[in-house]
Write a protein that holds these residues in place. Sequence first.
Motif, PDB file in Angstrom:
ATOM      1  N   PHE A   1      -3.703   1.346   4.238  1.00 45.04           N
ATOM      2  CA  PHE A   1      -4.722   0.297   4.201  1.00 45.04           C
ATOM      3  C   PHE A   1      -5.929   0.700   3.356  1.00 45.04           C
ATOM      4  O   PHE A   1      -6.468  -0.125   2.611  1.00 45.04           O
ATOM      5  N   LEU A   2      -6.340   1.957   3.447  1.00 42.08           N
ATOM      6  CA  LEU A   2      -7.526   2.388   2.711  1.00 42.08           C
ATOM      7  C   LEU A   2      -7.250   2.614   1.227  1.00 42.08           C
ATOM      8  O   LEU A   2      -8.099   2.327   0.378  1.00 42.08           O
TER       9      LEU A   2
ATOM     10  N   TRP B   1     -17.670   6.643   5.808  1.00 38.96           N
ATOM     11  CA  TRP B   1     -17.071   5.326   5.562  1.00 38.96           C
ATOM     12  C   TRP B   1     -17.991   4.401   4.779  1.00 38.96           C
ATOM     13  O   TRP B   1     -17.548   3.416   4.184  1.00 38.96           O
TER      14      TRP B   1
ATOM     15  N   SER C   1      -3.156   4.317   8.141  1.00 37.28           N
ATOM     16  CA  SER C   1      -4.555   4.141   7.737  1.00 37.28           C
ATOM     17  C   SER C   1      -4.724   4.408   6.246  1.00 37.28           C
ATOM     18  O   SER C   1      -5.505   3.731   5.567  1.00 37.28           O
TER      19      SER C   1
END
Length: 366
Positions: free
Chosen positions: A226-227, A70, A223
């Motif tokens: 959003f990413l 990340w 997810s």
Amino acid sequence: MPSANSYPSSPGPEFEAFLDKSKTLEGARLAEAIPKSYFEPQAWRGLAGFFISYALYIGAIVGVAYAPHWGFYIPLFIVAGLGGWGLHCIAHDCGHNSFSRNKKLNIVIGHLSLLPLLYPFYSWKHVHNLHHFHTNNLELDTDWRPIPRDMYKRMSFGQRFVYMGTRTWLFWAGTINYWIVSGFRPGFFPKKDMRTDVKRSIAFVVLASIVYFSALIYFTGISGFFLLFFAPWIAIHTWFSVTTLMHHTSADIPFLTSEHWTPNASRMLVTTDYRYPKWLLFLTHNISIHTAHHVAPVVPFYNLQKAQVALKQAYPGMIREKDFSFGDLLWVIRNCHFYDLDSGYYKDSAEQRAVVNGGANSVANT
């Protein structure tokens, strides 16, 4: 707001000097200083910029999808934002018909370029044209226009939150506010043909969003949404907000009532052109060379550097240029909050006049 024709009420010598400089430009045909050959677009160069920016945007998103840790996300979001901002700069040329002489091609590329922002092309174009017609006009400009503190006090809590937030800690969301206000509201636009254009652009964005988001969420989940979309979207708006805020906001750039506002001064005297590193200038398609653009919006982005040189030769001492620094940005968001009814310049949130002291926000005209 009090009568527009009575402000500033106590102009100082710097405001009077600005008006004197403005008067020297009255009647001048500024664009004639730029050789006519610089006005000619080459579609292949515009398309090259379009593909470079899309490659940067998509490449960064693919990098996020396959990042082993990340810790890679933030730098990749910044790069995706830069790619998306570059696409906006291509749409910017399309909106001014400087991308090509083919209006249909301009419309198609303009719509495709603004998809990462989910910005309907015609919504953006029509509002942006208003900015060009009324740059730094206190009553009519659409971009980053300050208001007096007394007007701010009469706003609702939500309006005050948006106004002050986007000029301080939410500076990165200023263009998100513009997107909310005008992006999907055909009724915002006064003319029927504008509203028709905007409805078509909205339909295109909605259809593309349904297709893309359905596939994105199906394959990557919430997810992934959003990413791979939302975070890059925020990053694009950060580039968008910072660039447009800094173009026309400075302690020594006045906003003008219609009594004092003139077209030529709005084109030449109220923009700060920040010098970027060559690689950033390339990836943002010369968007920071902004005075030449305001003088002649139909000059394609790849000719703006030459057009700027021509203007500086014809009108020495008129163009504001300086190296970009984050110190400038911090100074603006700490000091440039409200319109000062006395001076015509800015006050900060403590109602102190924002004064250039030769530090971060000072600019030498060239």
